[in-house]
Design an enzyme around this catalytic site. Structure first.
Site, PDB file in Angstrom:
ATOM      1  N   GLN A   1      -7.529   1.260  21.519  1.00 38.44           N
ATOM      2  CA  GLN A   1      -7.356   2.424  22.378  1.00 38.44           C
ATOM      3  C   GLN A   1      -6.093   3.197  21.999  1.00 38.44           C
ATOM      4  O   GLN A   1      -5.853   4.275  22.528  1.00 38.44           O
ATOM      5  CB  GLN A   1      -7.246   1.978  23.843  1.00 38.44           C
ATOM      6  CG  GLN A   1      -8.504   1.328  24.398  1.00 38.44           C
ATOM      7  CD  GLN A   1      -8.257   0.725  25.765  1.00 38.44           C
ATOM      8  OE1 GLN A   1      -7.668  -0.355  25.885  1.00 38.44           O
ATOM      9  NE2 GLN A   1      -8.697   1.411  26.814  1.00 38.44           N
TER      10      GLN A   1
ATOM     11  N   HIS B   1      -9.845   6.355  20.822  1.00 37.38           N
ATOM     12  CA  HIS B   1      -9.150   7.458  21.501  1.00 37.38           C
ATOM     13  C   HIS B   1      -8.482   8.416  20.518  1.00 37.38           C
ATOM     14  O   HIS B   1      -7.624   9.200  20.900  1.00 37.38           O
ATOM     15  CB  HIS B   1      -8.111   6.908  22.479  1.00 37.38           C
ATOM     16  CG  HIS B   1      -8.719   6.254  23.680  1.00 37.38           C
ATOM     17  ND1 HIS B   1      -8.013   5.461  24.556  1.00 37.38           N
ATOM     18  CD2 HIS B   1      -9.989   6.280  24.161  1.00 37.38           C
ATOM     19  CE1 HIS B   1      -8.811   5.023  25.511  1.00 37.38           C
ATOM     20  NE2 HIS B   1     -10.015   5.508  25.286  1.00 37.38           N
TER      21      HIS B   1
END
Length: 226
Positions: free
Chosen positions: A85, A103
């Protein structure tokens, strides 16, 4: 053994990079709503670029820690899919290859007009033209709140095929990543959480290993042997 690993902000925090879930609701002294949404970028692109320029500089100065290096070593001995992430490149600089950045990444730029992607310079500004179409609509290639994470089809397939799923330094608050353990568990994987404290989705894991990632991850990797 097929292993899927998800890393979150906790692993990079030990390298000095701030997480956005601070107790005061601020991220590097900014409200998340002012720097990490499409609406914020439309409202004040100069502020958003300044924020990410500063984050890019901090990430460039940071160094991989023992947890990053241990995961790179793990890939040389097991069938590993590394999902993160995080938007820094500490995994890559520790030696990991084919990291899945769901992300996005500070090292990449995106044109909002034509969707062209390229390596981001150290400093970006709202007036810079896209190298492909010349539109002045460039932005960091970061998944903001309200946008769809990248590479999700690959991620779901990796979770379904895994014998072991490990989440390291994640809060368990942000979906779809917060649902990864449930999915992997339903598909037969053992699920392990490594964190400073129990995450919001701690109940989805078969066992938890609490402590700093720079200590727990190398110890866990060593326990797997060859």
């Amino acid at each position: 053994m097929r292993i899927a690993v998800l890393t979150g902000a906790g692993i990079s925090a030990e390298s000095g990079l701030a997480t956005f879930r601070a107790g005061d609701g601020l991220w590097e002294r900014h409200r998340v709503e002012d720097v990490a949404t499409p609406e914020a970028f439309a409202r004040d692109p100069a502020l958003v670029h300044r924020f990410y320029n500063a984050r890019r500089a901090k990430a460039a100065d940071a160094r991989p820690n023992a947890a990053h290096r241990a995961l790179a070593a793990l890939a040389s001995r097991h069938d590993l899919v590394l999902i993160t992430q995080n938007v820094d490149d500490l995994h890559e600089r520790a030696g990991s290859r084919s990291v899945i950045h769901i992300h996005g990444s500070l090292t990449r730029a995106l044109c909002a007009a034509c969707a062209h992607r390229w390596d981001a310079p150290a400093v970006m500004s709202a007036g810079d033209p896209c190298p492909a179409c010349a539109a002045r609509a460039i932005r960091p290639d970061i998944v903001w709140f309200g946008e769809m994470p990248h590479h999700m089809e690959i991620v779901w397939e990796a979770l379904a095929a895994a014998d072991l799923f490990v989440a390291i330094g994640t809060s368990g608050n942000v979906y779809p990543a917060a649902g990864f353990a449930q999915h992997a568990g339903r598909c037969g994987a053992e699920c392990i959480e490594m964190n400073i404290d129990d995450s919001a989705n701690a109940r989805d894991f078969d066992r938890r290993i609490l402590g700093p990632a720079s200590q727990t991850v190398p110890d866990w990797v060593a326990s797997l042997g060859a």
